[in-house]
Write a protein that holds these residues in place. Structure first.
Motif, PDB file in Angstrom:
ATOM      1  N   LYS A  25       0.539  -1.316   0.378  1.00 40.04           N
ATOM      2  CA  LYS A  25      -0.078   0.067  -0.011  1.00 40.04           C
ATOM      3  C   LYS A  25       1.113   1.216   0.589  1.00 40.04           C
ATOM      4  CE  LYS A  25      -4.210  -2.641   0.350  1.00 40.04           C
ATOM      5  NZ  LYS A  25      -4.857  -2.514  -0.696  1.00 40.04           N
ATOM      6  N   MET A  26       1.724   1.326   0.535  1.00 39.34           N
ATOM      7  CA  MET A  26       2.890   2.406   0.712  1.00 39.34           C
ATOM      8  C   MET A  26       3.826   2.674   0.006  1.00 39.34           C
ATOM      9  SD  MET A  26       2.414   3.578   4.958  1.00 39.34           S
ATOM     10  CE  MET A  26       3.585   5.162   4.484  1.00 39.34           C
ATOM     11  N   ASN A  27       3.995   1.450  -0.652  1.00 40.91           N
ATOM     12  CA  ASN A  27       5.336   0.397  -1.549  1.00 40.91           C
ATOM     13  C   ASN A  27       7.005   0.824  -1.305  1.00 40.91           C
ATOM     14  OD1 ASN A  27       6.095  -0.489  -4.158  1.00 40.91           O
ATOM     15  ND2 ASN A  27       7.020   2.288  -4.947  1.00 40.91           N
ATOM     16  N   ASP A  85       8.145  14.036  -5.478  1.00 36.00           N
ATOM     17  CA  ASP A  85       6.778  14.220  -6.035  1.00 36.00           C
ATOM     18  C   ASP A  85       5.440  13.651  -5.330  1.00 36.00           C
ATOM     19  OD1 ASP A  85       5.196  13.692  -8.219  1.00 36.00           O
ATOM     20  OD2 ASP A  85       6.417  12.815  -9.907  1.00 36.00           O
ATOM     21  N   PHE A  86       4.797  14.782  -4.093  1.00 35.14           N
ATOM     22  CA  PHE A  86       3.468  14.909  -3.613  1.00 35.14           C
ATOM     23  C   PHE A  86       2.270  14.434  -4.723  1.00 35.14           C
ATOM     24  CE2 PHE A  86      -0.038  16.082  -2.599  1.00 35.14           C
ATOM     25  CZ  PHE A  86      -0.253  16.195  -0.596  1.00 35.14           C
ATOM     26  N   ALA A  87       2.621  14.388  -5.992  1.00 34.93           N
ATOM     27  CA  ALA A  87       1.397  14.146  -6.959  1.00 34.93           C
ATOM     28  C   ALA A  87       0.855  12.568  -7.155  1.00 34.93           C
ATOM     29  CB  ALA A  87       1.468  14.884  -7.714  1.00 34.93           C
ATOM     30  N   ARG A  88       2.370  12.589  -7.546  1.00 31.44           N
ATOM     31  CA  ARG A  88       2.496  10.815  -7.311  1.00 31.44           C
ATOM     32  C   ARG A  88       2.007   9.917  -6.332  1.00 31.44           C
ATOM     33  NH1 ARG A  88       8.301  10.098  -7.522  1.00 31.44           N
ATOM     34  NH2 ARG A  88       8.156   9.728  -5.088  1.00 31.44           N
ATOM     35  N   ASP A  89       3.108   9.975  -5.797  1.00 32.42           N
ATOM     36  CA  ASP A  89       2.372   9.310  -4.221  1.00 32.42           C
ATOM     37  C   ASP A  89       1.283   9.490  -3.447  1.00 32.42           C
ATOM     38  OD1 ASP A  89       4.802   8.521  -4.323  1.00 32.42           O
ATOM     39  OD2 ASP A  89       5.402  10.264  -2.617  1.00 32.42           O
ATOM     40  N   PHE A  90       0.553  10.986  -3.567  1.00 28.79           N
ATOM     41  CA  PHE A  90      -0.427  11.166  -2.806  1.00 28.79           C
ATOM     42  C   PHE A  90      -1.485  10.249  -4.068  1.00 28.79           C
ATOM     43  CE2 PHE A  90      -4.536  13.469  -2.234  1.00 28.79           C
ATOM     44  CZ  PHE A  90      -5.044  13.341  -1.407  1.00 28.79           C
ATOM     45  N   ALA A  91      -1.866   9.904  -5.395  1.00 25.40           N
ATOM     46  CA  ALA A  91      -2.364   9.333  -6.060  1.00 25.40           C
ATOM     47  C   ALA A  91      -2.242   8.591  -5.547  1.00 25.40           C
ATOM     48  CB  ALA A  91      -2.149   9.944  -7.580  1.00 25.40           C
ATOM     49  N   VAL A  95      -4.818   5.627  -4.348  1.00 23.36           N
ATOM     50  CA  VAL A  95      -5.532   4.302  -5.298  1.00 23.36           C
ATOM     51  C   VAL A  95      -5.561   3.530  -4.287  1.00 23.36           C
ATOM     52  CG1 VAL A  95      -5.042   2.722  -6.865  1.00 23.36           C
ATOM     53  CG2 VAL A  95      -5.037   4.879  -7.911  1.00 23.36           C
ATOM     54  N   ASN A  96      -4.917   3.188  -3.304  1.00 21.14           N
ATOM     55  CA  ASN A  96      -4.342   2.007  -2.750  1.00 21.14           C
ATOM     56  C   ASN A  96      -5.115   2.170  -1.451  1.00 21.14           C
ATOM     57  OD1 ASN A  96      -2.276   1.244  -4.652  1.00 21.14           O
ATOM     58  ND2 ASN A  96      -0.558   1.783  -2.922  1.00 21.14           N
ATOM     59  N   GLY A  97      -5.996   2.997  -1.865  1.00 26.11           N
ATOM     60  CA  GLY A  97      -7.483   2.966  -0.533  1.00 26.11           C
ATOM     61  C   GLY A  97      -6.977   3.804   1.115  1.00 26.11           C
ATOM     62  N   LEU A  98      -5.506   4.818   0.883  1.00 21.50           N
ATOM     63  CA  LEU A  98      -5.108   4.841   1.935  1.00 21.50           C
ATOM     64  C   LEU A  98      -6.022   5.904   2.607  1.00 21.50           C
ATOM     65  CD1 LEU A  98      -2.781   3.737   1.275  1.00 21.50           C
ATOM     66  CD2 LEU A  98      -1.204   5.245   2.505  1.00 21.50           C
ATOM     67  N   ARG A  99      -6.930   6.192   4.027  1.00 20.88           N
ATOM     68  CA  ARG A  99      -8.182   7.492   4.029  1.00 20.88           C
ATOM     69  C   ARG A  99      -6.821   8.825   4.502  1.00 20.88           C
ATOM     70  NH1 ARG A  99      -9.751   7.905  10.316  1.00 20.88           N
ATOM     71  NH2 ARG A  99     -11.468   9.554   9.917  1.00 20.88           N
ATOM     72  N   ASP A 117      -1.931   5.367   8.306  1.00 21.51           N
ATOM     73  CA  ASP A 117      -1.880   3.847   8.280  1.00 21.51           C
ATOM     74  C   ASP A 117      -3.300   2.980   8.782  1.00 21.51           C
ATOM     75  OD1 ASP A 117      -0.851   3.694  10.712  1.00 21.51           O
ATOM     76  OD2 ASP A 117       0.603   3.366  10.630  1.00 21.51           O
ATOM     77  N   ILE A 118      -2.953   1.661   8.350  1.00 23.22           N
ATOM     78  CA  ILE A 118      -3.041   0.677   8.647  1.00 23.22           C
ATOM     79  C   ILE A 118      -4.105   0.830   9.681  1.00 23.22           C
ATOM     80  CG2 ILE A 118      -2.025  -1.290   9.198  1.00 23.22           C
ATOM     81  CD1 ILE A 118      -3.128  -3.278   7.906  1.00 23.22           C
ATOM     82  N   TYR A 119      -2.912   1.357  10.781  1.00 27.62           N
ATOM     83  CA  TYR A 119      -3.255   1.184  12.516  1.00 27.62           C
ATOM     84  C   TYR A 119      -3.827   2.344  13.370  1.00 27.62           C
ATOM     85  CZ  TYR A 119      -0.636  -3.013  11.706  1.00 27.62           C
ATOM     86  OH  TYR A 119      -0.168  -4.536  11.567  1.00 27.62           O
TER      87      TYR A 119
END
Length: 131
Positions: A25-27, A85-91, A95-99, A117-119
């Motif tokens: 999810k966070m690569n 690259d904020f735009a890349r990571d935020f997008a 897409v990966n469903g982070l809240r 994150d997941i927690y």
């Protein structure tokens, strides 16, 4: 004297689900996963392409530690992830469903958004002005 912050422990409930979240999810990359005992592993993850500070995923071993999962800082932003690259990571996070807790904004120090994150740990994703 030369020092550097090498690891920050994040208390988790399960090694494998934590590895899955941070790597998929966070690569982040899985740096190490070593079995220490039948109940303990040494698991290190961190952002790709850096030798900076990484995370030790520390599985809670008792009820007190379990109570800290996702709230290691009393509800404050806990971690600050700089990006080139904020735009890349935020997008990708969207897409990966982070809240997303706070939508992107421009601040005197750069572009920032808050996610969890997941927690439920809060993170700032920041593209600093002077990166």
């Amino acid at each position: 004297m030369k020092q550097k912050l090498a690891l920050v422990a994040i208390v988790v409930d399960d090694y494998d689900s934590a590895i899955d979240f941070y790597t998929n999810k966070m690569n982040f990359e899985l740096v190490e996963d070593t079995v220490m005992s039948p109940t303990k592993r040494w698991v290190v993850v961190g952002p790709r392409g850096t030798d900076g500070c990484r995370f030790l995923l520390a599985r809670a071993a008792n009820a007190e530690q379990e109570s800290r999962i996702g709230n290691q800082t009393g509800g404050r932003v806990f971690l600050f992830l700089h990006t080139d690259d904020f735009a890349r990571d935020f997008a990708q996070y969207a897409v990966n469903g982070l809240r997303i807790i706070r939508e992107p904004s421009i601040e005197p120090y750069g572009k920032v958004a808050v996610f969890e994150d997941i927690y439920g740990n809060l993170w700032d994703l920041i593209e600093p002005l002077n990166l």
